[in-house]
Design an enzyme around this catalytic site. Structure first.
Site, PDB file in Angstrom:
ATOM      1  CG  HIS A 239       0.423  35.963  -2.684  1.00  0.00           C
ATOM      2  ND1 HIS A 239       0.365  37.186  -2.052  1.00  0.00           N
ATOM      3  CD2 HIS A 239      -0.613  35.947  -3.565  1.00  0.00           C
ATOM      4  CE1 HIS A 239      -0.675  37.868  -2.496  1.00  0.00           C
ATOM      5  NE2 HIS A 239      -1.307  37.142  -3.411  1.00  0.00           N
TER       6      HIS A 239
ATOM      7  CE  LYS B 155      -7.215   3.159 -11.977  1.00  0.00           C
ATOM      8  NZ  LYS B 155      -7.008   4.486 -12.620  1.00  0.00           N
TER       9      LYS B 155
ATOM     10  CD  GLU C 278      -1.231   9.855 -11.065  1.00  0.00           C
ATOM     11  OE1 GLU C 278      -2.013  10.430 -11.839  1.00  0.00           O
ATOM     12  OE2 GLU C 278      -1.526   8.837 -10.446  1.00  0.00           O
TER      13      GLU C 278
ATOM     14  CB  CYS D  65      -1.877  -7.190  -2.820  1.00  0.00           C
ATOM     15  SG  CYS D  65      -0.625  -6.495  -1.739  1.00  0.00           S
TER      16      CYS D  65
ATOM     17  CG  ASN E   6      -5.291  -6.132  -0.987  1.00  0.00           C
ATOM     18  OD1 ASN E   6      -4.288  -5.424  -0.903  1.00  0.00           O
ATOM     19  ND2 ASN E   6      -6.416  -5.711  -1.509  1.00  0.00           N
ATOM     20  N   GLY E   7      -3.820  -5.767   2.114  1.00  0.00           N
ATOM     21  CA  GLY E   7      -4.149  -4.856   3.215  1.00  0.00           C
ATOM     22  C   GLY E   7      -2.993  -4.806   4.202  1.00  0.00           C
TER      23      GLY E   7
ATOM     24  CD  GLU F  67      -6.533  14.896 -12.626  1.00  0.00           C
ATOM     25  OE1 GLU F  67      -6.261  14.807 -11.407  1.00  0.00           O
ATOM     26  OE2 GLU F  67      -6.491  13.929 -13.404  1.00  0.00           O
TER      27      GLU F  67
ATOM     28  NE  ARG G 263      -7.014  -4.161  -8.767  1.00  0.00           N
ATOM     29  CZ  ARG G 263      -7.776  -3.296  -8.096  1.00  0.00           C
ATOM     30  NH1 ARG G 263      -7.198  -2.471  -7.290  1.00  0.00           N
ATOM     31  NH2 ARG G 263      -9.066  -3.278  -8.246  1.00  0.00           N
TER      32      ARG G 263
ATOM     33  CD1 TRP H 174       2.645  -1.298  -5.241  1.00  0.00           C
ATOM     34  CD2 TRP H 174       1.501  -0.641  -3.445  1.00  0.00           C
ATOM     35  NE1 TRP H 174       2.802   0.057  -5.118  1.00  0.00           N
ATOM     36  CE2 TRP H 174       2.111   0.484  -4.032  1.00  0.00           C
ATOM     37  CE3 TRP H 174       0.720  -0.471  -2.323  1.00  0.00           C
ATOM     38  CZ2 TRP H 174       1.971   1.766  -3.509  1.00  0.00           C
ATOM     39  CZ3 TRP H 174       0.572   0.806  -1.792  1.00  0.00           C
ATOM     40  CH2 TRP H 174       1.205   1.913  -2.377  1.00  0.00           C
TER      41      TRP H 174
ATOM     42  CE  LYS I 236      -3.847  11.677 -14.131  1.00  0.00           C
ATOM     43  NZ  LYS I 236      -4.722  11.951 -13.054  1.00  0.00           N
TER      44      LYS I 236
HETATM   45  C1  AGP Z   1      -5.080   9.488 -10.036  1.00  0.00           C
HETATM   46  O1  AGP Z   1      -4.433   9.613 -11.302  1.00  0.00           O
HETATM   47  C2  AGP Z   1      -4.323   8.642  -9.089  1.00  0.00           C
HETATM   48  N1  AGP Z   1      -4.115   7.345  -9.593  1.00  0.00           N
HETATM   49  C3  AGP Z   1      -4.827   8.705  -7.668  1.00  0.00           C
HETATM   50  O2  AGP Z   1      -4.674  10.039  -7.223  1.00  0.00           O
HETATM   51  C4  AGP Z   1      -6.317   8.318  -7.433  1.00  0.00           C
HETATM   52  O3  AGP Z   1      -7.148   9.284  -8.007  1.00  0.00           O
HETATM   53  C5  AGP Z   1      -6.570   8.293  -5.918  1.00  0.00           C
HETATM   54  O4  AGP Z   1      -5.738   7.295  -5.353  1.00  0.00           O
HETATM   55  C6  AGP Z   1      -8.029   8.010  -5.571  1.00  0.00           C
HETATM   56  O5  AGP Z   1      -8.378   6.734  -6.044  1.00  0.00           O
HETATM   57  P1  AGP Z   1      -9.950   6.355  -6.100  1.00  0.00           P
HETATM   58  O6  AGP Z   1     -10.579   7.305  -7.077  1.00  0.00           O
HETATM   59  O7  AGP Z   1      -9.982   4.933  -6.557  1.00  0.00           O
HETATM   60  O8  AGP Z   1     -10.502   6.544  -4.713  1.00  0.00           O
END
Ligand code: AGP
Length: 608
Positions: free
Chosen positions: A504, A603, A488, A2, A100-101, A481, A28, A76, A485
């Site tokens: 496999h 984020k 996401e 949040c 937040n949390g 990776e 975020r 969030w 991307k």
């Molecule tokens: C990456 O594109 C994502 N947004 C997510 O996997 C991110 O890398 C992961 O949550 C780790 O976040 P951090 O690097 O802030 O620890």
């Protein structure tokens, strides 16, 4: 995660100031927003709405917003659906709070308070803190003590900001969640937030309180902000630093999305990183970590940062011959890992607030080993908890899908490998490595200047059913990776796979509607080519990413992206990764998804 913003000062425009801060935290991810403020008649006003910030702003139209003290929140959702009622702030006739949390024992706390006659209005865990503090206040406890006593009862990682209309003041406290405060001593303003970026350009000095430090923002305080232990004795358990974030980072400039802007920032950031570590203040932190002589390196991270850790393993084992274990932090922390006395705990994170990564670091610290972060946000919880920190100098990364941070994380790991090699004092070694960094920046610049082929390929394949990114060796994490991307931001099913593994089992999925984005690197070339042939034989669509002019790779591929690996050596994976960033970006663009704020994502994942 949040977004939290609080303002206290002489400006009667505190609501607009808080809304501006919340707008900067939009990246975020959130699903509702709200504000509480004390108006010119010393009455507390509360407004909150599900949906985008615009919905809240519509609620405020025509209202008297003259106020000197205001708190605001973007939620969030973790506990309770996305409704006006569940939005923050949570308030009653005595005070207002934002959170937040996660309050892990919220259910028990609510049951106890309900037995005392408290009636809850929302489904959230956060409201239990509001009613805990209110319960103590009604018993006559002073506000600071009421907050402190209530906070002790809270389990889990949380940060809270409390608005107390009776005195027109703000309190804040946290444990394991981000909280930063700032002052502008020229205008006598005090602010608090979950992210330094929300305060950029508004304050001259930042304060990063440690866990369980109570902040008191008051016009009556000599320094505007006082810091207390839970027993209300004054404390110095906070980090303070000059605020050096500029506001213009919040602009997209000529780019349509922050993600594209951040992809394009990479060459400059690579050059800046080299300068920082080889010619600036970063060199000292490298010399400090150079003294570490770990027998093993335990890398813990999440998401993209974990894949950066997997690339880094190749450096530590290939260059330093140090056994390196890379684990997802969410797995590492629960499997009772073997941690040996001369291990080095290495934690990779853009935000420095990822709950699982923080927990993994705490485990290593408890086991008594050295912990080092590769982190972007200076002053973040991870930054403060580690023994040493290597900053990745990526600037603020607004796109939820991490791009420039990945590149900077891997390059910072390469610098750590250089430090551990004992060759850092060798000027020739540094010049050679800096030259490779500079070549990487140049190659990425060239790539970014010639994206038509990538764009056209993205347009040809974006509607396909599924995608396999494949690579061997250090290109396996690049495949992971690349797939992340695409998942996401384009919301399509994609998997990163070790090229040698498809046969496999997964090869059963290959057909004319499945795309294989095959990284055909010079190392293990023959093996990779035969993997491509296996997919092609099953009518898979092949997008080959390989050396410019490579005849076999070009022949086998339905679409071929020629790149120049020469001279990049161990940095070449980062170059290929930019190709995947652009492929994902343009496929998402053709799909029309919300690239900077993808659905369901935040984020920084500060909850487990
Ligand atoms: C990456 O594109 C994502 N947004 C997510 O996997 C991110 O890398 C992961 O949550 C780790 O976040 P951090 O690097 O802030 O620890």
């Amino acid at each position: 995660m949040c977004g939290i913003v609080g303002y206290l000062g002489p400006s009667q425009n505190s609501v607009q100031i808080v809304l501006e801060g919340l707008k900067r935290l939009e990246y975020r991810g959130y699903d509702s927003a709200g504000v509480s403020f004390i108006d010119e008649h010393n009455q507390m006003q509360n407004f909150k709405k599900a949906g985008k910030l615009e919905n809240l702003k519509s609620e405020l139209v025509g209202k008297n917003l003259v106020a000197r003290t205001c708190i605001g929140h973007t939620r969030w959702a973790t506990h309770g659906g996305v409704t006006d009622n569940n939005a923050h702030p949570h308030s009653n006739d005595i005070l207002s709070i934002i959170h937040n949390g996660i309050i892990e024992n919220a259910h028990d706390l609510k049951s106890q308070l309900e037995k005392e006659g408290v009636v809850f209005k929302s489904e959230t865990d956060s409201e239990s803190f509001l009613e805990l503090v209110t319960f103590e206040l009604r018993k006559g406890m002073p506000i600071a003590q009421a907050i402190s006593q209530s906070f002790k009862k809270i389990h889990g990682n949380s940060s809270f900001v409390v608005l107390y209309p009776k005195t027109g003041e703000i309190y804040a406290i946290k444990r394991g969640a981000p909280l930063v405060a700032g002052i502008n001593d020229v205008t006598s303003e005090a602010l608090v937030s979950s992210d330094p970026y929300a305060l950029a350009g508004m304050v001259h000095k930042l304060y990063f309180p440690e866990d369980e430090v109570l902040l008191h923002l008051s016009a009556g305080n000599h320094h505007l902000i006082n810091f207390y232990e839970l027993d209300l004795t004054k404390t110095k358990r906070y980090l303070s630093k000059k605020q050096d974030l500029s506001v213009q980072v919040s602009e997209k400039g000529e780019f349509e999305h922050f993600m594209l802007k951040e992809i394009h920032e990479q060459p400059e950031l690579i050059r800046g990183l080299t300068q920082y570590y080889f010619g600036g203040e970063g060199y000292e932190s490298l010399t400090r970590v150079a003294k570490l002589k770990p027998m093993r390196i335990l890398v813990s991270a999440c998401g993209t940062a974990a894949y950066a850790g997997m690339v880094a393993k190749d450096f530590f084992e290939g260059l330093n011959r140090i056994p390196t274990i890379v684990e997802l932090a969410s797995e590492f922390r629960y499997r009772n890992p073997i941690i040996q006395a001369n291990d080095l705990g290495l934690f990779v994170s853009q935000s420095g607030e990822t709950a699982d990564t923080l927990a993994a670091q705490a485990m290593c610290k408890k086991a008594g080993i050295q912990t080092v972060s590769i982190v972007n946000v200076e002053g973040s919880t991870l930054f403060r908890d580690c023994d040493e920190n290597l900053l990745i100098r990526a600037g603020v990364e607004i796109g939820v899908a991490s791009t420039k941070a990945f590149t900077q994380q891997v390059l910072t790991a390469r610098l750590l490998a250089a430090a551990l090699s004992g060759k850092l004092d060798d000027a020739d070694y540094r010049v050679k490595l800096a030259g490779k960094f500079s070549l990487l920046a140049e190659r990425i610049d060239q790539l970014l200047a010639n994206i038509d082929n990538i764009k056209n390929i993205a347009e040809s394949i974006y509607h396909k059913k599924g995608f396999f990114y494949t690579g061997r060796g250090v290109y396996f994490p690049i495949a992971l990776e690349g797939a992340l991307k695409l998942k996401e931001i384009a919301y399509v099913h994609a998997e990163g796979y070790a090229a040698g593994e498809l046969k496999h089992g997964p090869i059963a999925l290959i057909d004319e509607d499945i795309v294989n984005i095959a990284i055909i690197a010079p190392d293990l070339y023959e093996k990779t080519i035969s993997n491509v042939q296996e997919n092609k034989a099953r009518k898979g669509i092949i997008v080959g990413i390989g050396q410019l002019g490579d005849k076999e790779g070009t022949r086998l591929s339905d679409y071929y992206i020629g790149v120049d690996f020469k001279g990049l050596d161990e940095l070449a994976p980062l170059y290929i990764n930019v190709v995947n960033q652009l492929l994902a970006y343009y496929m998402a663009k053709f799909k029309g998804t919300d690239i900077d704020k993808p659905r369901n994502l935040a984020k920084s994942v500060t909850v487990e």
